[in-house]
Design an enzyme around this catalytic site. Structure first.
Site, mmCIF file in Angstrom:
data_model
loop_
_atom_site.group_PDB
_atom_site.id
_atom_site.type_symbol
_atom_site.label_atom_id
_atom_site.label_comp_id
_atom_site.label_asym_id
_atom_site.label_seq_id
_atom_site.Cartn_x
_atom_site.Cartn_y
_atom_site.Cartn_z
ATOM 1 N N TYR A 201 49.321 44.345 49.435
ATOM 2 C CA TYR A 201 48.411 45.465 49.197
ATOM 3 C C TYR A 201 48.261 46.302 50.467
ATOM 4 O O TYR A 201 48.209 45.757 51.577
ATOM 5 C CB TYR A 201 47.012 44.963 48.808
ATOM 6 C CG TYR A 201 46.830 44.557 47.368
ATOM 7 C CD1 TYR A 201 47.851 44.693 46.432
ATOM 8 C CD2 TYR A 201 45.616 44.019 46.933
ATOM 9 C CE1 TYR A 201 47.657 44.301 45.113
ATOM 10 C CE2 TYR A 201 45.428 43.635 45.621
ATOM 11 C CZ TYR A 201 46.459 43.777 44.711
ATOM 12 O OH TYR A 201 46.262 43.393 43.415
ATOM 13 N N GLU A 329 37.893 39.748 34.918
ATOM 14 C CA GLU A 329 39.058 39.064 35.494
ATOM 15 C C GLU A 329 39.279 37.777 34.692
ATOM 16 O O GLU A 329 38.313 37.090 34.348
ATOM 17 C CB GLU A 329 38.786 38.761 36.969
ATOM 18 C CG GLU A 329 39.973 38.145 37.660
ATOM 19 C CD GLU A 329 39.801 38.135 39.172
ATOM 20 O OE1 GLU A 329 39.646 39.216 39.769
ATOM 21 O OE2 GLU A 329 39.813 37.035 39.732
HETATM 22 C C1 3HB Z 1 41.997 35.754 45.814
HETATM 23 O O1 3HB Z 1 41.678 36.469 46.755
HETATM 24 O O2 3HB Z 1 42.318 34.580 45.984
HETATM 25 C C2 3HB Z 1 42.036 36.300 44.451
HETATM 26 C C3 3HB Z 1 41.224 37.325 44.091
HETATM 27 C C4 3HB Z 1 41.276 37.788 42.788
HETATM 28 C C5 3HB Z 1 42.137 37.277 41.870
HETATM 29 C C6 3HB Z 1 42.942 36.250 42.237
HETATM 30 C C7 3HB Z 1 42.877 35.752 43.543
HETATM 31 O O3 3HB Z 1 40.457 38.770 42.379
#
Ligand code: 3HB
Length: 335
Positions: A201, A329
């Protein structure tokens, strides 16, 4: 072996890391998603980790990670662990302070020392639940980004591959984390062609990119009848690296589920040399994180349809999510 028990009914609704029957097998760990959080302890020969993730006792549930063989437990630095012959479960808790970067780096360095020393060097799944995840730390950096800095430094220093993960808010203070690790060569990490890998990212999402893969495939363990598993990371409404449909939970849910579809498509599994059949996959242990409680009925109706909730346990958790414009999520285990 793994199951989620609803506190009220105590039914086994999903199973993971199969070996023996749940009734006969030892337990590696109980992760209690409930109304309070605390550091991990060893109780009755297993790790106990309570995490403050539910607003009331009626929503509490326990994730139980069972063993296929005899269990060994121990402590290392701030970590508490349990393992059988094939899998290591490890947990920790970092109290809230002005910032997480240093403590997260230290904890993850200890994790890598421990997993290497005990001979379980391949991390295949981790969960990190952070209190006040979207709030600024004492230097003004968002708590999640601050945590990502320390974790990324530990992964880089130890040269470790990044496994499937979830990073979400908790209702308590501090960072509660747990993870699973296997023998050398047991894990294959999978990316989604429609998403930029999280670890690439751009810097606008924070000074260090999040250290995780979109999914990890756990190969069959040798000779004890254990079956393969695909651990799907917390998956959200992100295409490329950008959040889609800010403010629209239904559209975000649709994109998150489409991302899971892409991840486990026959073409993507083949691209990663994972030889399981998409059409044979069954989902288990689905956890859905929903930022606004009022969105849960809508999200639940979409997820129930996608996952077929007659067959699958789905837990809905009303907590914040790592990126402040994400409303939902979704994580799952497919086997
Ligand atoms: C993470 O930083 O480990 C993570 C964050 C998310 C989804 C998956 C992993 O929003």
């Amino acid at each position: 072996m793994f199951h989620i028990s609803d506190r009220m009914t105590d039914t086994t609704v999903a199973s993971l890391l199969e070996g023996r029957d749940a009734a006969g097998a030892g337990v590696l760990a109980n992760v209690r998603f409930g109304t309070y959080g605390a550091g991990p302890t060893l109780a009755g020969g297993a790790v106990e980790l309570p995490i403050h993730m539910t607003h009331g006792r009626q929503h509490e549930f326990t994730e139980t990670w069972s063993a296929a063989q005899a269990v060994t437990t121990g402590r290392y630095e701030e970590l508490v662990y349990a393992h059988d012959d094939e899998r290591l479960f490890c947990a920790g808790y970092i109290p809230a302070s002005g910032g997480y970067a240093r403590d997260a780096e230290r904890a993850y360095s200890h994790i890598f020392e421990l997993t290497d020393q005990l001979g379980f060097p391949d991390l295949f799944r981790m969960w990190n639940y952070l209190g006040s995840i979207n709030d600024p730390n004492e230097s003004g950096m968002e708590t999640y980004r601050d945590f990502c800095v320390g974790r990324a430094e530990a992964f880089a220093f130890h040269g470790k591959d990044m496994p499937a993960a979830t990073g979400a808010g908790s209702l308590g203070d501090g960072l509660s984390f747990y993870l699973l690790s296997g023998r050398m060569g047991s894990a294959t990490h999978i990316e989604n062609p429609h998403q930029v890998p999280a670890y690439r990212y751009p810097v606008r999402y924070g000074p260090k990119a999040p250290s995780f893969a979109r999914a990890t495939y756990l190969a069959q363990a040798g000779g004890n009848g254990e079956s393969q598993r695909l651990f799907i990371s917390g998956t959200a409404s992100i295409i490329g690296h950008e959040t889609q449909h800010v403010g629209d939970v239904e559209a975000q849910c649709y994109v998150a589920l489409s991302n899971i579809d892409q991840l486990i498509s026959a073409a993507n599994l083949e691209r990663h040399d994972v030889r399981i059949k998409r059409d044979d996959l069954r989902f288990d242990a689905v956890k859905v994180y929903v930022r606004r409680s009022t969105d849960i009925p809508l999200v639940a109706s979409r997820c129930a349809r996608y996952f077929d909730d007659r067959e699958t346990s789905i837990a809905y958790l009303n907590v914040d999510i790592c990126r402040s414009d994400l409303l939902v999520e979704i994580e799952a285990i497919a086997s």
